[in-house]
Design a protein around this motif. Structure first.
Motif, PDB file in Angstrom:
ATOM      1  N   THR A  90      53.521  55.584  13.924  1.00 41.43           N
ATOM      2  CA  THR A  90      54.674  55.022  14.601  1.00 41.43           C
ATOM      3  C   THR A  90      55.237  53.927  13.713  1.00 41.43           C
ATOM      4  O   THR A  90      54.624  53.542  12.719  1.00 41.43           O
ATOM      5  N   GLY A  91      56.410  53.413  14.069  1.00 41.99           N
ATOM      6  CA  GLY A  91      57.030  52.419  13.208  1.00 41.99           C
ATOM      7  C   GLY A  91      57.392  53.022  11.861  1.00 41.99           C
ATOM      8  O   GLY A  91      57.536  54.235  11.707  1.00 41.99           O
ATOM      9  N   ARG A  92      57.524  52.165  10.848  1.00 37.51           N
ATOM     10  CA  ARG A  92      57.935  52.644   9.529  1.00 37.51           C
ATOM     11  C   ARG A  92      56.950  52.250   8.426  1.00 37.51           C
ATOM     12  O   ARG A  92      57.267  52.391   7.246  1.00 37.51           O
ATOM     13  N   LEU A  93      55.764  51.774   8.793  1.00 36.23           N
ATOM     14  CA  LEU A  93      54.773  51.380   7.797  1.00 36.23           C
ATOM     15  C   LEU A  93      53.665  52.414   7.724  1.00 36.23           C
ATOM     16  O   LEU A  93      53.057  52.758   8.736  1.00 36.23           O
ATOM     17  N   GLY A  94      53.398  52.912   6.519  1.00 35.40           N
ATOM     18  CA  GLY A  94      52.298  53.835   6.324  1.00 35.40           C
ATOM     19  C   GLY A  94      50.974  53.106   6.276  1.00 35.40           C
ATOM     20  O   GLY A  94      50.906  51.864   6.267  1.00 35.40           O
ATOM     21  N   LEU A  95      49.887  53.858   6.228  1.00 33.67           N
ATOM     22  CA  LEU A  95      48.555  53.247   6.247  1.00 33.67           C
ATOM     23  C   LEU A  95      48.300  52.383   5.018  1.00 33.67           C
ATOM     24  O   LEU A  95      47.599  51.359   5.107  1.00 33.67           O
ATOM     25  N   ALA A  96      48.841  52.763   3.870  1.00 38.80           N
ATOM     26  CA  ALA A  96      48.676  51.926   2.681  1.00 38.80           C
ATOM     27  C   ALA A  96      49.369  50.576   2.872  1.00 38.80           C
ATOM     28  O   ALA A  96      48.826  49.526   2.481  1.00 38.80           O
ATOM     29  N   GLN A  97      50.546  50.590   3.476  1.00 36.83           N
ATOM     30  CA  GLN A  97      51.248  49.333   3.756  1.00 36.83           C
ATOM     31  C   GLN A  97      50.508  48.520   4.808  1.00 36.83           C
ATOM     32  O   GLN A  97      50.430  47.290   4.720  1.00 36.83           O
ATOM     33  N   LEU A  98      49.946  49.193   5.812  1.00 38.29           N
ATOM     34  CA  LEU A  98      49.168  48.485   6.836  1.00 38.29           C
ATOM     35  C   LEU A  98      47.905  47.872   6.227  1.00 38.29           C
ATOM     36  O   LEU A  98      47.499  46.773   6.612  1.00 38.29           O
ATOM     37  N   GLY A 103      44.643  44.513   6.055  1.00 36.73           N
ATOM     38  CA  GLY A 103      43.287  44.814   5.603  1.00 36.73           C
ATOM     39  C   GLY A 103      42.860  46.223   5.982  1.00 36.73           C
ATOM     40  O   GLY A 103      43.420  46.847   6.895  1.00 36.73           O
ATOM     41  N   LEU A 104      41.834  46.727   5.284  1.00 37.84           N
ATOM     42  CA  LEU A 104      41.402  48.110   5.461  1.00 37.84           C
ATOM     43  C   LEU A 104      40.836  48.371   6.849  1.00 37.84           C
ATOM     44  O   LEU A 104      41.107  49.423   7.447  1.00 37.84           O
ATOM     45  N   ASP A 105      40.044  47.447   7.400  1.00 43.64           N
ATOM     46  CA  ASP A 105      39.443  47.673   8.716  1.00 43.64           C
ATOM     47  C   ASP A 105      40.515  47.853   9.785  1.00 43.64           C
ATOM     48  O   ASP A 105      40.414  48.739  10.649  1.00 43.64           O
ATOM     49  N   THR A 106      41.552  47.017   9.734  1.00 45.49           N
ATOM     50  CA  THR A 106      42.641  47.148  10.713  1.00 45.49           C
ATOM     51  C   THR A 106      43.432  48.426  10.483  1.00 45.49           C
ATOM     52  O   THR A 106      43.838  49.095  11.443  1.00 45.49           O
ATOM     53  N   ALA A 107      43.641  48.794   9.222  1.00 41.47           N
ATOM     54  CA  ALA A 107      44.336  50.043   8.933  1.00 41.47           C
ATOM     55  C   ALA A 107      43.566  51.235   9.496  1.00 41.47           C
ATOM     56  O   ALA A 107      44.162  52.185  10.012  1.00 41.47           O
ATOM     57  N   ARG A 406      41.303  44.982  28.307  1.00 41.33           N
ATOM     58  CA  ARG A 406      41.442  44.606  26.905  1.00 41.33           C
ATOM     59  C   ARG A 406      41.898  45.815  26.094  1.00 41.33           C
ATOM     60  O   ARG A 406      41.337  46.912  26.212  1.00 41.33           O
ATOM     61  N   LEU A 407      42.884  45.614  25.255  1.00 42.72           N
ATOM     62  CA  LEU A 407      43.385  46.676  24.406  1.00 42.72           C
ATOM     63  C   LEU A 407      42.706  46.619  23.036  1.00 42.72           C
ATOM     64  O   LEU A 407      42.112  45.611  22.674  1.00 42.72           O
ATOM     65  N   PRO A 408      42.796  47.697  22.255  1.00 41.10           N
ATOM     66  CA  PRO A 408      42.232  47.670  20.905  1.00 41.10           C
ATOM     67  C   PRO A 408      42.781  46.493  20.095  1.00 41.10           C
ATOM     68  O   PRO A 408      43.930  46.069  20.284  1.00 41.10           O
ATOM     69  N   ALA A 409      41.975  45.977  19.190  1.00 38.96           N
ATOM     70  CA  ALA A 409      42.309  44.759  18.446  1.00 38.96           C
ATOM     71  C   ALA A 409      43.298  45.052  17.325  1.00 38.96           C
ATOM     72  O   ALA A 409      42.986  44.927  16.133  1.00 38.96           O
ATOM     73  N   LEU A 410      44.496  45.446  17.710  1.00 34.70           N
ATOM     74  CA  LEU A 410      45.557  45.749  16.756  1.00 34.70           C
ATOM     75  C   LEU A 410      46.686  44.730  16.885  1.00 34.70           C
ATOM     76  O   LEU A 410      46.987  44.272  17.999  1.00 34.70           O
ATOM     77  N   PRO A 411      47.325  44.370  15.783  1.00 39.28           N
ATOM     78  CA  PRO A 411      48.412  43.380  15.848  1.00 39.28           C
ATOM     79  C   PRO A 411      49.533  43.764  16.799  1.00 39.28           C
ATOM     80  O   PRO A 411      50.173  42.884  17.387  1.00 39.28           O
TER      81      PRO A 411
END
Length: 444
Positions: A90-98, A103-107, A406-411
């Protein structure tokens, strides 16, 4: 055409968009307007994928007294007029940008969440026996020029190495041999679990699931104002008043100007235009070597997205007009048709039979948000035109937020949509961005 950037109300007298989906999707159920005052635990405003999934989850899993209202009918907006792309993201950021941003754990957590979104769509199609014509799985992200091929090869390797996701890189010759003879595809990444479907049929199926679960659903019920009343809200519609303990805003890009200023100033409504062609002949398909009904999107800044439909037509979409007033100008459909013919040789005489536009909600930082900006009020918005699968999960996350879970720890679940700087000049900024995008796509 209704323009949420300038119109202060989405009234209930709008006509249905004359889309391909409207023409081929039978079995519309008319949900009546609300005619008398009522009270409920949670009011959901907007009966698209987000609102319907929120209502479904609150009624089925939480046994809440939930009411869903829409100014028109379920799926009238984004959910019934998009390209029907079930994507992992979703959005316009790919996993590499995330990864670079968070950081990798959040991605990896984003990747897991995106997988849950696709799984939820699949589960609900099965649970509701929704006849939305899902096609064979497969999504191709296409390099629109040779310089992008290296980037796509690195992306495939990145997904395999860090996420265990079986993305596959294809060369130009492999695309020509096994997918389609494409004039502007120099390489591709194949995503194996994404696919195309009928988006309007999906929205109508979600509506039936929500009602079956116990949600009350009303169409032709435009909300005019939301007033704080003690710990809850007094919501004024054209014909009735709704008293609710909680209110969910699931209006995204179709949020009328001034309806909820914090949301209005944080989400830019952008038009996406779509054409659907005449059916291709068997000879044309054979000449193109078009072997699959996979969904496709290119690497342009101003992207084109397309797919071969079950009845051998091509759906082709991209950016359109800036304003709602200009949306019906045939120049935008003509430009899409020219772009389509540049992609596929041998279609010089092909014309389009359907043309329409719809609003997508673009956030300032290219990420959506599911958030509660004040007690009892919740919203989900900013999918940036990539929301079919994620908005279905977003509705579930909204319901969990309403219930205090509680939702997943995503920004995207921990902060509100950022306001656009100089928000009064967002459209001027959009025009400059389009000019830059065209220059970049052509010369860089």
């Amino acid at each position: 055409m209704y323009d949420p950037y300038i119109d202060s109300e989405l009234n209930s007298k709008q006509t249905d968009v004359a889309s391909y989906w409207q023409a081929v999707t039978p079995g519309q159920i008319h949900y009546p307007s609300l005619q008398q005052d009522l009270s409920c635990d949670t009011l959901v405003i907007g009966a698209g994928y987000t609102g319907l999934n929120c209502g479904l989850e609150l009624a089925a899993a939480a046994q809440r007294d939930v009411v869903v209202v829409d100014a028109l009918q379920p799926g009238w907006g984004c959910s019934g007029r998009n390209g029907g792309f079930v994507l992992r993201g979703t959005g316009r950021l790919g996993l590499a940008q995330l990864k670079s941003k968070f950081g990798l754990d959040t991605a990896r957590l984003f990747h897991q969440e995106y997988g849950e979104a696709v799984a939820r769509v699949n589960q609900l199609i099965t649970a509701g026996n929704i006849d939305c014509q899902p096609q064979a799985a497969g999504y191709y992200k296409l390099a629109h020029k040779a310089a992008m091929a290296k980037d796509l090869a690195e992306q495939a390797e990145f997904l395999q190495q860090h996420f265990g996701y079986q993305a596959k890189f294809l060369t130009k010759s492999q695309i020509q041999q096994s997918v389609v003879k494409h004039q502007q595809a120099d390489a591709a990444v194949h995503f194996p679990d994404c696919y195309g479907l009928n988006p309007l049929a999906l929205a109508r199926g979600y509506a039936q699931l929500a009602v079956k679960a116990g949600a009350k659903l009303f169409g032709q019920t435009a909300v005019r104002s939301i007033l704080r009343q003690g710990a809850g809200f007094k919501v004024i519609t054209a014909q009735a008043v709704i008293n609710a303990s909680n209110v969910v805003l699931a209006t995204n890009a179709y949020t009328a100007k001034g309806f909820y200023p914090q949301l209005n100033n944080s989400c830019l409504p952008v038009l996406s235009s779509v054409i659907v062609t005449e059916p291709l002949t068997d000879n044309q398909l054979q000449q193109l070597n078009w072997q699959q009904n996979s969904i496709m999107m290119d690497t342009r800044t101003l992207k084109y997205y397309y797919r071969l439909l079950p009845d051998k037509r091509i759906l082709f979409g991209g950016r359109g007009a800036i304003t709602g007033k200009a949306a019906a100008d045939p120049i935008y459909a003509s430009r899409l048709l020219v772009a389509l013919k540049r992609c596929f040789a041998g279609l010089e005489q092909l014309n389009y039979q359907y043309q329409w536009s719809g609003w997508v909600g673009v956030s300032f930082d290219d990420l959506p948000r599911i958030y509660s900006p004040e007690p009892g009020l919740f919203y989900a918005a900013g999918y940036c035109g990539s929301g079919l699968s994620f908005s279905s999960l977003a509705g579930k996350r909204l319901a969990q937020l309403v219930c205090g879970q509680r939702l997943p720890a995503l920004p995207i679940y921990q902060s509100q949509l950022p306001t656009f700087p100089f928000s009064a000049f967002r459209r001027q900024g959009q025009q400059l961005y389009y000019q830059w995008g065209r220059f970049k796509d052509h010369f860089l």
